[in-house]
Design an enzyme around this catalytic site. Structure first.
Site, short mmCIF file in Angstrom:
data_model
loop_
_atom_site.label_atom_id
_atom_site.label_comp_id
_atom_site.label_asym_id
_atom_site.label_seq_id
_atom_site.Cartn_x
_atom_site.Cartn_y
_atom_site.Cartn_z
CG ASP A 122 -2.44 2.02 5.40
OD1 ASP A 122 -2.08 1.19 6.25
OD2 ASP A 122 -2.86 1.69 4.27
CG HIS A 136 -2.27 0.65 0.87
ND1 HIS A 136 -3.41 0.46 1.64
CD2 HIS A 136 -2.66 1.50 -0.11
CE1 HIS A 136 -4.41 1.15 1.14
NE2 HIS A 136 -3.98 1.80 0.08
CG HIS A 139 -4.08 -2.29 8.78
ND1 HIS A 139 -4.22 -3.19 7.73
CD2 HIS A 139 -3.74 -3.02 9.86
CE1 HIS A 139 -3.98 -4.42 8.18
NE2 HIS A 139 -3.69 -4.35 9.45
CG ASP A 172 -6.09 -0.50 4.67
OD1 ASP A 172 -5.90 -1.50 5.39
OD2 ASP A 172 -5.17 0.07 4.07
CG HIS A 212 2.78 -1.76 4.43
ND1 HIS A 212 2.16 -3.00 4.23
CD2 HIS A 212 3.23 -1.78 5.70
CE1 HIS A 212 2.25 -3.71 5.35
NE2 HIS A 212 2.90 -3.00 6.24
CD GLU A 220 -0.24 -4.39 1.43
OE1 GLU A 220 0.30 -5.51 1.46
OE2 GLU A 220 0.32 -3.35 1.84
CG ASP A 234 -4.78 -3.14 2.11
OD1 ASP A 234 -4.88 -4.37 1.97
OD2 ASP A 234 -3.84 -2.61 2.74
CG ASP A 262 -5.40 -5.30 4.86
OD1 ASP A 262 -6.25 -4.40 4.91
OD2 ASP A 262 -4.19 -5.08 5.11
#
Length: 298
Positions: free
Chosen positions: A125, A98, A123, A121, A138, A270, A225, A227
């Site tokens: 980031d 990412h 997360h 995402d 990332h 990712e 992303d 994930d």
């Protein structure tokens, strides 16, 4: 939606400091992205992959792993994205980790001055060198695009900040570091965690998210992303977090985004074939792309 699409691959794994995700663009191509989008009536130009120079050993600078190489690749990516947009084409970037979002957004914002961003995402980031627990870049691209963090990351493309906090929505978050939580509150960044998605439902969340990123902006970038989806759906991601968005919820989100007709650029990142099972994660990525580009059953 712009029917002229340029695919740009970035085999970047240095931002994650884990091998495998550098093969993500190849896996997504193998999963049939070009055939799928051409079948929907899009004119596809695949310009190949950005070269990523990989050192023989770990290089860490000021709590940032592989800083020189990440900056170099993202600078090249920004120029490639900008070139395709100057030709009136829609940039579709395939990752890679990412960290490449810094280059994509730097290129897009040379043409779209007030850009909205949907950050799909698990997360945030939103780490910087002061808050990162790992030094992996990332985990920093959204912060850098907002003008926060190491000056070399912040100034990729030659200007900063690229985007405004009030024009960003993070969707699907369920793993945030302490520094990221503080930054979200300080900057008033709109975040729909899995709690909100479970409680409100994806349809309402996307209605609010699209309205938020579309207000007072000139277009929207999708940073997806894989994930963000639940790892049961996408086993081939480097930082899986249980309890994520379902396959069907992901499709609904992308379908609603397509219906809004606000996208000017997108990236899907990712995908790690080494961790995957029969390329299912790349195939899911292609399915999500098709929905984001307006594919419908009827």
């Amino acid at each position: 939606m712009n029917k002229n699409v340029s695919i740009i691959g970035v085999g970047m794994d240095l931002g994650a400091d884990r091998r495998g995700v550098d093969m993500g663009p190849s896996a997504i191509r193998y999963a049939g992205v070009v055939k799928r989008l051409e079948g929907m009536g899009f004119s596809i130009k695949d310009i190949g992959d950005i070269v990523v120079n990989r050192p023989n050993q770990l290089v860490s600078t000021d709590h940032h792993k592989y800083l020189d190489q990440v900056v170099e690749a993202n600078t090249t990516l920004a120029a490639a994205v900008s070139k395709e947009m100057a030709e009136g084409r829609f940039p579709l970037v395939l990752g890679g980790d990412h960290s490449i979002a810094m280059g994509t957004i730097a290129g897009v914002t040379q043409h779209v001055k007030n850009l909205g961003v949907i950050w799909f995402d698990a997360h945030g980031d939103l780490n910087t060198g002061d808050t990162t627990p790992s030094g992996n870049i990332h985990g920093m691209p959204l912060a850098a695009s907002l003008g926060l963090g190491h000056e070399r990351l912040v100034n990729i493309g030659g200007f900063a900040p690229k985007i405004k906090a009030e024009n960003v929505v993070v969707l699907g978050a369920r793993d945030l570091d302490a520094g990221e939580r503080a930054l979200i509150k300080e900057r008033g960044i709109k975040v729909f965690t899995m709690h909100e998605i479970d409680r409100l439902g994806m349809a309402r969340v996307m209605e609010e998210a699209i309205a938020h990123v579309s207000k007072n902006t000139d277009g929207v970038h999708l940073s997806f992303d894989l994930d963000g989806l639940d790892p049961h759906e996408v086993p081939g991601v480097g930082t899986p977090v249980l309890g994520g968005i379902s396959y069907r919820e992901g499709h609904l989100a992308m379908e609603m985004l397509a219906e809004s007709d606000v996208l000017v650029s997108a990236e899907f990142v990712e995908v790690n074939p080494i961790l995957d099972r029969e390329n299912v994660t790349a195939r899911v990525a292609v399915a999500m792309m098709s929905s984001a580009f307006g594919d419908k059953l009827l």
